[in-house]
Design a protein around this motif. Structure first.
Motif, PDB file in Angstrom:
ATOM      1  N   SER A  99       0.843  -1.191   0.000  1.00  0.00           N
ATOM      2  CA  SER A  99       0.000   0.000   0.000  1.00  0.00           C
ATOM      3  C   SER A  99       0.879   1.241   0.000  1.00  0.00           C
ATOM      4  O   SER A  99       1.106   1.851   1.042  1.00  0.00           O
ATOM      5  CB  SER A  99      -0.903  -0.013   1.239  1.00  0.00           C
ATOM      6  OG  SER A  99      -1.626   1.188   1.317  1.00  0.00           O
ATOM      7  N   ALA A 135     -10.776  -5.067   3.907  1.00  0.00           N
ATOM      8  CA  ALA A 135      -9.882  -5.004   5.073  1.00  0.00           C
ATOM      9  C   ALA A 135     -10.677  -5.357   6.320  1.00  0.00           C
ATOM     10  O   ALA A 135     -11.898  -5.254   6.341  1.00  0.00           O
ATOM     11  CB  ALA A 135      -9.278  -3.610   5.201  1.00  0.00           C
ATOM     12  N   GLU A 137     -10.840  -4.944  10.699  1.00  0.00           N
ATOM     13  CA  GLU A 137     -10.367  -4.089  11.784  1.00  0.00           C
ATOM     14  C   GLU A 137      -9.804  -4.946  12.907  1.00  0.00           C
ATOM     15  O   GLU A 137     -10.403  -5.952  13.291  1.00  0.00           O
ATOM     16  CB  GLU A 137     -11.518  -3.242  12.311  1.00  0.00           C
ATOM     17  CG  GLU A 137     -11.060  -2.159  13.273  1.00  0.00           C
ATOM     18  CD  GLU A 137     -12.201  -1.228  13.618  1.00  0.00           C
ATOM     19  OE1 GLU A 137     -12.662  -0.503  12.721  1.00  0.00           O
ATOM     20  OE2 GLU A 137     -12.632  -1.245  14.777  1.00  0.00           O
ATOM     21  N   LEU A 149      -7.091  -0.551  13.931  1.00  0.00           N
ATOM     22  CA  LEU A 149      -6.403  -0.444  12.641  1.00  0.00           C
ATOM     23  C   LEU A 149      -7.093  -1.343  11.634  1.00  0.00           C
ATOM     24  O   LEU A 149      -7.527  -2.443  11.974  1.00  0.00           O
ATOM     25  CB  LEU A 149      -4.937  -0.902  12.759  1.00  0.00           C
ATOM     26  CG  LEU A 149      -4.018  -0.155  13.702  1.00  0.00           C
ATOM     27  CD1 LEU A 149      -2.656  -0.829  13.718  1.00  0.00           C
ATOM     28  CD2 LEU A 149      -3.874   1.285  13.260  1.00  0.00           C
ATOM     29  N   ARG A 150      -7.164  -0.887  10.388  1.00  0.00           N
ATOM     30  CA  ARG A 150      -7.684  -1.739   9.321  1.00  0.00           C
ATOM     31  C   ARG A 150      -6.509  -2.426   8.638  1.00  0.00           C
ATOM     32  O   ARG A 150      -5.532  -1.771   8.270  1.00  0.00           O
ATOM     33  CB  ARG A 150      -8.492  -0.913   8.324  1.00  0.00           C
ATOM     34  CG  ARG A 150      -9.759  -0.344   8.951  1.00  0.00           C
ATOM     35  CD  ARG A 150     -10.545   0.501   7.982  1.00  0.00           C
ATOM     36  NE  ARG A 150     -11.201  -0.298   6.970  1.00  0.00           N
ATOM     37  CZ  ARG A 150     -10.930  -0.229   5.672  1.00  0.00           C
ATOM     38  NH1 ARG A 150     -10.025   0.606   5.229  1.00  0.00           N
ATOM     39  NH2 ARG A 150     -11.577  -0.978   4.812  1.00  0.00           N
ATOM     40  N   ILE A 151      -6.619  -3.744   8.506  1.00  0.00           N
ATOM     41  CA  ILE A 151      -5.551  -4.564   7.921  1.00  0.00           C
ATOM     42  C   ILE A 151      -6.109  -5.258   6.684  1.00  0.00           C
ATOM     43  O   ILE A 151      -7.240  -5.761   6.709  1.00  0.00           O
ATOM     44  CB  ILE A 151      -5.082  -5.643   8.932  1.00  0.00           C
ATOM     45  CG1 ILE A 151      -4.594  -4.991  10.231  1.00  0.00           C
ATOM     46  CG2 ILE A 151      -4.013  -6.549   8.332  1.00  0.00           C
ATOM     47  CD1 ILE A 151      -3.305  -4.237  10.119  1.00  0.00           C
ATOM     48  N   THR A 152      -5.313  -5.314   5.632  1.00  0.00           N
ATOM     49  CA  THR A 152      -5.790  -5.956   4.406  1.00  0.00           C
ATOM     50  C   THR A 152      -6.260  -7.387   4.670  1.00  0.00           C
ATOM     51  O   THR A 152      -5.624  -8.144   5.409  1.00  0.00           O
ATOM     52  CB  THR A 152      -4.697  -5.967   3.316  1.00  0.00           C
ATOM     53  OG1 THR A 152      -5.228  -6.646   2.169  1.00  0.00           O
ATOM     54  CG2 THR A 152      -3.434  -6.679   3.769  1.00  0.00           C
ATOM     55  N   PHE A 183       3.746  -2.132   8.301  1.00  0.00           N
ATOM     56  CA  PHE A 183       2.885  -0.946   8.202  1.00  0.00           C
ATOM     57  C   PHE A 183       2.133  -0.918   6.870  1.00  0.00           C
ATOM     58  O   PHE A 183       1.032  -0.371   6.783  1.00  0.00           O
ATOM     59  CB  PHE A 183       3.745   0.308   8.363  1.00  0.00           C
ATOM     60  CG  PHE A 183       3.000   1.526   8.835  1.00  0.00           C
ATOM     61  CD1 PHE A 183       2.001   1.442   9.797  1.00  0.00           C
ATOM     62  CD2 PHE A 183       3.313   2.783   8.332  1.00  0.00           C
ATOM     63  CE1 PHE A 183       1.327   2.574  10.243  1.00  0.00           C
ATOM     64  CE2 PHE A 183       2.654   3.919   8.772  1.00  0.00           C
ATOM     65  CZ  PHE A 183       1.654   3.813   9.725  1.00  0.00           C
ATOM     66  N   VAL A 186      -1.530  -1.942   6.336  1.00  0.00           N
ATOM     67  CA  VAL A 186      -2.596  -0.970   6.630  1.00  0.00           C
ATOM     68  C   VAL A 186      -2.847  -0.179   5.347  1.00  0.00           C
ATOM     69  O   VAL A 186      -2.019   0.622   4.940  1.00  0.00           O
ATOM     70  CB  VAL A 186      -2.159  -0.007   7.758  1.00  0.00           C
ATOM     71  CG1 VAL A 186      -3.240   1.026   8.046  1.00  0.00           C
ATOM     72  CG2 VAL A 186      -1.800  -0.785   9.020  1.00  0.00           C
ATOM     73  N   GLN A 190      -4.883   5.939   6.223  1.00  0.00           N
ATOM     74  CA  GLN A 190      -4.832   5.730   7.667  1.00  0.00           C
ATOM     75  C   GLN A 190      -3.393   5.852   8.180  1.00  0.00           C
ATOM     76  O   GLN A 190      -3.155   6.297   9.299  1.00  0.00           O
ATOM     77  CB  GLN A 190      -5.392   4.335   7.985  1.00  0.00           C
ATOM     78  CG  GLN A 190      -5.758   4.153   9.430  1.00  0.00           C
ATOM     79  CD  GLN A 190      -6.203   2.730   9.753  1.00  0.00           C
ATOM     80  OE1 GLN A 190      -6.477   2.441  10.882  1.00  0.00           O
ATOM     81  NE2 GLN A 190      -6.269   1.859   8.785  1.00  0.00           N
ATOM     82  N   LYS A 191      -2.442   5.501   7.328  1.00  0.00           N
ATOM     83  CA  LYS A 191      -1.035   5.552   7.754  1.00  0.00           C
ATOM     84  C   LYS A 191      -0.616   6.990   8.066  1.00  0.00           C
ATOM     85  O   LYS A 191       0.057   7.252   9.057  1.00  0.00           O
ATOM     86  CB  LYS A 191      -0.139   4.941   6.670  1.00  0.00           C
ATOM     87  CG  LYS A 191      -0.345   3.446   6.493  1.00  0.00           C
ATOM     88  CD  LYS A 191       0.712   2.816   5.625  1.00  0.00           C
ATOM     89  CE  LYS A 191       0.547   3.132   4.169  1.00  0.00           C
ATOM     90  NZ  LYS A 191      -0.687   2.619   3.564  1.00  0.00           N
ATOM     91  N   LEU A 211       2.009  -3.482  16.178  1.00  0.00           N
ATOM     92  CA  LEU A 211       1.374  -3.950  14.939  1.00  0.00           C
ATOM     93  C   LEU A 211       2.039  -5.236  14.442  1.00  0.00           C
ATOM     94  O   LEU A 211       1.365  -6.210  14.099  1.00  0.00           O
ATOM     95  CB  LEU A 211       1.474  -2.858  13.866  1.00  0.00           C
ATOM     96  CG  LEU A 211       1.040  -3.270  12.459  1.00  0.00           C
ATOM     97  CD1 LEU A 211      -0.438  -3.627  12.430  1.00  0.00           C
ATOM     98  CD2 LEU A 211       1.341  -2.169  11.447  1.00  0.00           C
TER      99      LEU A 211
END
Ligand code: SF4
Ligand code: SF4
Length: 406
Positions: A99, A135, A137, A149-152, A183, A186, A190-191, A211
Motif C-alpha cells: 500500500s 480489510a 479491523e 487499525l484496518r488490515i488488508t 505498516f 494498513v 490511515q497511515k 502492529l
C-alpha cells in the motif's frame, strides 16, 4: 468489516533460540540470486517445506516509491520474482501486494516503475492494490491505549505471508526493515493519520512493534543486496551492502540489518520498543546463525539520519528546547515540479501548494517526513537546527574513531 481483537505480543519463539540466515549475494542476476535464496531458506527446509500445493502465499514487498529498482527505494523485483516463482513451482497461488502512498499516481504506475508488473508476469503471480481490497479491523495495544487499525484481508486469506523487506535508512525510525514493513498491511491514508496521532519516533516505534506482533508473518526475507543509507527511505544513496537475511521473526532480521548498517539497536526506536516488550532476541549473541555472521558484512561509512539525536531527548526537555533541536523538511525550489504530492500526503496540513509553489508551515509540522517519501523528484531535503548539526558533527567524529558508521 469484521472486528477482531488480537494480542499484542507473541512472546519468545517456541523453537527456542531464533535462527538468523545471512547469505552473501552481490547481484540480482538469477544465476547468483536463485541459489542464494535457496541457501537462505535451508534452516526451515527451503520452499519444499514451507510451501505446499494449493496454498495461497501473500508476498508483502516494500513498494514505497514509483522509482526504478536502481534507486534502491523498493524491494528489488528480482527478489520478489525468485520467491514468487519458487512458490509457484510448488503449486501455490501467489499474490503480491503493498500500500504505497498514492498521492498522485495509480498503484499500476508503481507496478510499472518498480518492475513488479514484469516480475509478477514472469513468475505467474497476481498483483493486488490493497486500497481496493477488503480489510478487517483489529485492535492493537498502542502507546497511548488501544488503537483500531484496518488490515488488508489478504493477511487472513493467505496460508502463508512472506515479508519481503528492504534494508534502508528512515528519517523517522533510523532503519526501516522487517518490523516496519508490516505498516504496509494498513491500506490507504490511515497511515498518514497515524503519523499525526503519534508524531514522536518513540511512540511511532511502539505502534510498529505492537502492529508487527499483532499480525505475525510466516517468514521474513530482507533484500540487503543493494541497501539505502543517508536520506532514506526514498531519497537516500544506494549502497552495495551485499547480503540477504531471513528469519521467522522480524526482530531477528532487523538485528542482522543493524549489524550490516553498523547502527546499535538501542539507537533505533522500533527495536528499543520491541526490547521493552521482551519481544525477540536482545542481540545477535542470542540467535543461531546460518551462513555468515552479518557483523562480518558491516558496511563501512554507512550514513545514518539525524533522527536518533532527536528522539533520545526526553519529552519534557524536548518541548522546552523545541526551538533549538529540530529536523524538518525544506524545499529545493529548483527541483520542484509543483505536483502537490507533498501537500496531499501531509496529515498535519503543514505543506501547502500555492501559486508561488510549496510552503511549509513549521508550526504545524510534526517532522514525520512523509512528504520526503512521496516527492517524485527529491525536491524536499531534511534540514536540522545548528545544535543538531554540531551534535551530528561530533557524533561522526566519535564513530570514525570507533570505526562505526557515520
Ligand atoms: S516538493 Fe516534491 S512533492 Fe511537493 S510539489 Fe514539489 S515536486 Fe511535488
Ligand atoms: S510537512 Fe512533511 S514532515 Fe511536516 S508534517 Fe507534513 S508531511 Fe510531515
Amino acid at each position: 468489516m469484521t472486528a477482531t481483537v488480537i494480542g499484542s505480543n507473541p512472546g519468545p519463539t517456541k523453537e527456542g533460540r531464533p535462527v538468523l540466515a545471512c547469505v552473501p549475494c552481490a547481484s540480482y542476476e538469477a544465476a547468483e540470486l536463485t541459489p542464494a535464496v535457496e541457501r537462505l531458506l535451508e534452516p526451515w527446509g527451503g520452499f519444499a517445506a514451507l510451501v505446499r500445493p494449493g496454498m495461497t502465499v501473500f508476498l508483502k514487498p516494500n513498494m514505497l516509491s514509483a522509482k526504478s529498482p536502481a534507486a534502491a527505494a523498493t524491494t528489488h523485483p528480482a527478489v520478489v520474482e525468485v520467491v514468487a516463482a519458487a512458490c509457484r513451482a510448488r503449486g501455490a497461488r501467489v499474490v503480491i501486494g503493498d500500500s504505497p502512498p498514492l498521492t498522485m499516481k495509480r498503484v499500476e504506475d508503481f507496478w510499472e516503475a518498480t518492475g513488479y508488473r514484469a516480475a509478477a508476469d514472469r513468475a505467474g503471480a497476481e498483483l493486488v492494490a490493497l486500497e481496493r481490497e477488503p480489510a478487517r479491523e483489529i485492535t492493537v495495544t498502542g502507546p497511548r491505549g488501544p488503537l483500531a487499525l484496518r488490515i488488508t484481508d489478504w493477511y487472513w486469506r493467505a496460508d502463508l505471508v512472506i515479508n519481503l523487506c528492504k534494508l534502508k535508512t528512515h528519517n523517522l525510525t533510523v532503519l526501516t526493515g522487517a518490523v516496519k514493513n508490516h505498516f504496509g498491511l494498513v491500506p490507504g491514508l490511515q497511515k498518514a493519520q497515524l503519523h499525526l496521532r503519534l508524531p514522536r519516533a518513540t511512540e511511532f516505534g511502539a505502534l510498529l512493534a505492537d502492529l508487527a506482533a499483532a499480525v505475525p508473518m510466516g517468514l521474513h526475507v530482507m533484500d540487503g543486496i543493494v541497501g539505502m543509507d543517508g536520506n532514506g527511505p526514498a531519497g537516500g544513496r544506494p549502497v552495495p551492502t551485499g547480503v540477504l537475511l531471513a528469519a521467522r521473526d522480524p526482530v531477528t532480521v532487523d538485528l542482522g540489518a543493524s549489524a550490516v548498517a553498523g547502527i546499535e539497536p538501542a539507537d533505533q526506536p522500533i527495536l528499543r520498543q520491541c526490547r521493552a516488550r521482551g519481544w525477540g532476541p536482545a542481540s545477535l549473541d542470542e540467535v543461531v546463525r546460518h551462513g555468515d555472521d552479518p557483523r562480518r558484512w558491516r558496511f563501512a561509512g554507512f550514513q545514518v539520519p539525524a533522527v536518533p539525536l532527536l528522539y533520545r531527548v526526553p519529552e519534557p526537555l524536548f518541548n522546552v528546547l523545541r526551538r533549538f533541536i529540530w529536523a524538518r523538511p525544506a524545499l529545493v525550489p529548483a527541483r520542484c515540479i509543483r505536483c502537490g504530492a507533498c501537500a496531499r500526503v501531509c496529515a498535519a496540513r503543514a505543506a501547502e501548494l500555492g501559486r508561488d509553489g510549496v510552503r511549509f508551515r513549521y508550526g504545524r509540522c510534526i517532522s514525520c517526513f512523509c512528504c520526503l517519501e512521496v516527492c517524485p523528484v527529491e525536491a524536499i531535503a531534511m534540514r536540522s537546527s545548528p545544535l543538531i548539526q554540531v551534535a551530528l558533527y561530533l557524533r561522526a567524529w566519535k564513530r570514525k574513531l570507533q570505526g562505526r558508521s557515520v
